[in-house]
Design a protein around this motif. Sequence first.
Motif, short mmCIF file in Angstrom:
data_model
loop_
_atom_site.label_atom_id
_atom_site.label_comp_id
_atom_site.label_asym_id
_atom_site.label_seq_id
_atom_site.Cartn_x
_atom_site.Cartn_y
_atom_site.Cartn_z
N THR A 32 0.82 -1.22 0.00
CA THR A 32 0.00 0.00 0.00
C THR A 32 0.86 1.27 0.00
O THR A 32 0.37 2.34 -0.37
CB THR A 32 -0.94 0.05 1.23
N SER A 33 2.12 1.16 0.39
CA SER A 33 3.00 2.32 0.36
C SER A 33 3.24 2.80 -1.07
O SER A 33 3.65 3.94 -1.28
CB SER A 33 4.35 1.99 1.01
N SER A 34 2.98 1.95 -2.06
CA SER A 34 3.13 2.33 -3.47
C SER A 34 1.79 2.60 -4.14
O SER A 34 1.75 3.05 -5.28
CB SER A 34 3.87 1.22 -4.24
N TYR A 35 0.71 2.31 -3.43
CA TYR A 35 -0.64 2.50 -3.99
C TYR A 35 -1.07 3.95 -3.87
O TYR A 35 -0.91 4.58 -2.82
CB TYR A 35 -1.63 1.60 -3.24
N LYS A 36 -1.59 4.52 -4.95
CA LYS A 36 -2.06 5.90 -4.93
C LYS A 36 -3.56 6.01 -5.16
O LYS A 36 -4.26 6.74 -4.47
CB LYS A 36 -1.31 6.72 -5.98
N SER A 37 -4.06 5.30 -6.17
CA SER A 37 -5.47 5.42 -6.52
C SER A 37 -5.95 4.16 -7.23
O SER A 37 -5.18 3.48 -7.92
CB SER A 37 -5.69 6.64 -7.43
N GLY A 38 -7.25 3.89 -7.06
CA GLY A 38 -7.83 2.74 -7.72
C GLY A 38 -8.06 2.93 -9.21
O GLY A 38 -8.45 1.98 -9.91
N ARG A 39 -7.81 4.14 -9.70
CA ARG A 39 -8.03 4.39 -11.13
C ARG A 39 -7.18 3.49 -12.02
O ARG A 39 -7.60 3.14 -13.13
CB ARG A 39 -7.75 5.86 -11.45
N LEU A 40 -6.00 3.13 -11.53
CA LEU A 40 -5.12 2.26 -12.33
C LEU A 40 -5.66 0.84 -12.45
O LEU A 40 -5.19 0.07 -13.29
CB LEU A 40 -3.72 2.22 -11.70
N PHE A 41 -6.63 0.49 -11.61
CA PHE A 41 -7.13 -0.88 -11.57
C PHE A 41 -8.58 -0.99 -12.05
O PHE A 41 -9.25 -1.98 -11.78
CB PHE A 41 -7.01 -1.43 -10.15
N ARG A 42 -9.03 0.02 -12.76
CA ARG A 42 -10.40 0.02 -13.25
C ARG A 42 -10.69 -1.24 -14.07
O ARG A 42 -9.95 -1.60 -14.99
CB ARG A 42 -10.64 1.26 -14.11
N GLY A 43 -11.77 -1.94 -13.70
CA GLY A 43 -12.15 -3.14 -14.43
C GLY A 43 -11.34 -4.38 -14.08
O GLY A 43 -11.53 -5.44 -14.68
N LYS A 44 -10.44 -4.28 -13.09
CA LYS A 44 -9.57 -5.40 -12.74
C LYS A 44 -10.06 -6.09 -11.46
O LYS A 44 -10.71 -5.50 -10.61
CB LYS A 44 -8.14 -4.90 -12.50
N ASP A 45 -9.70 -7.37 -11.36
CA ASP A 45 -9.94 -8.12 -10.13
C ASP A 45 -8.72 -7.98 -9.25
O ASP A 45 -7.61 -8.41 -9.62
CB ASP A 45 -10.19 -9.60 -10.44
#
Length: 420
Positions: free
Chosen positions: A186-199
């Motif tokens: 999570t220290s590298s996670y910024k936003s869920g936009r990069l994972f749109r449509g992903k499981d």
Amino acid sequence: MDFSEEVQGKRLHDRFNKNIMTTLARCVWVPCPVIIGAGPSGLAVAACLNQKGIPSLILEKANCIASMWKLKTYDRLRLHLPKQFCELPFMPFPAYFPTYPTKNQFMAYLESYKNRFGLDPVFNKTVVSAEFDDQCGYWRIKTLGLKQEETEYVSQWLVVATGENADEVVPQIEGMDGFGGPIMHTSSYKSGRLFRGKDVLVVGCGNSGMEVSLDLCNCNARPSLVVRDSVHVLPQEMLGKSTFGLSMWLLKWFPVSLVDRFLLLVSRFILGDTGKIGIRRPKLGPLELKSRCGKTPVLDVGTLAKIKNGDIKVCPGIKRITHRAVEFVDGRKEDFDAIILATGFKSNVPQWLKEGDLFSEEDGMPREWKGERGLYAVGFTKRGLLGSSFDAKMIAEDIELQWKPETTNLLPYIQPPPVI
């Protein structure tokens, strides 16, 4: 090796400018406390010392203050507790800030705090070792700069303010190397936009894991949340007040066991039975568990509603990871495009502090706020910013008892202690 005349300015941080660094080359004699870490805890100690007329030198490995907050947190982060419980000594949050300030608002507050008290950390200094020298009677703090240049600071006082969250905890799960997709902390996670449509599988159900799952869901990803252990989930607010604030008020009048029963009763009324959605509660109450084990309850900001309506799936512990899939301990296997590790952080103090009394070698946590021979710890209480502020004040008061103001007047004439 004399100090230049410029060291006679009012603030010690001005004395440690580039000219002085050049003059002293590899060894810097610091006639005041050295603080390791320019996060909220380090700034709080420096400000408390400042208010008593005591200068300090802050060493920071990153190129900014509060690097954990600025560089290793997700975009939607807000303070989980109301601002009045998160302010640093001598400076409240602006009245126009919301009850739960955003990440950017908190960073702006810290910048204002730094400027108000004239704090000027020395950035890009990674501490590689700190050890008390019995022969000369001082702490020797060895650092590396951006170009791997070595500088040693020598001081009577050492304040460790690197905190509980210095390094990421990355579990070793069977098959991780063969997953074939992104695995990030999570220290590298910024936003869920990069994972749109992903499981996406989120491993860990603390405050970060819950909030990252919610963020992924709001960005039209399909998150699943691993809940391996029991955990207390409480509403962020109850009866029109923050749950934390209400708890602190109740503890003034009632024992912990009774307050815990009240919190769980109200939580069940507001959130329902979390056991029915795969989130078991511990046997100990939330406050007693926090007191005994340091395990913080999760404050729900909307994740449970998404779990109840099926937008976020709850999974048991992981047995192994295979190519683009995960096998769980209950035997089921599901496909995933990415895995996010919300597995927390740990102290890194044992890696560089050569001292075996105050800090535990096992978890890097101090036994108390004060050690021997001028060693202090701040930001390790598992009580958040409120605990850091409390410890910062005590450290400043303790150092004040040992401080000799005339020391600063002699700065231009002081030579570094002999190198043994």
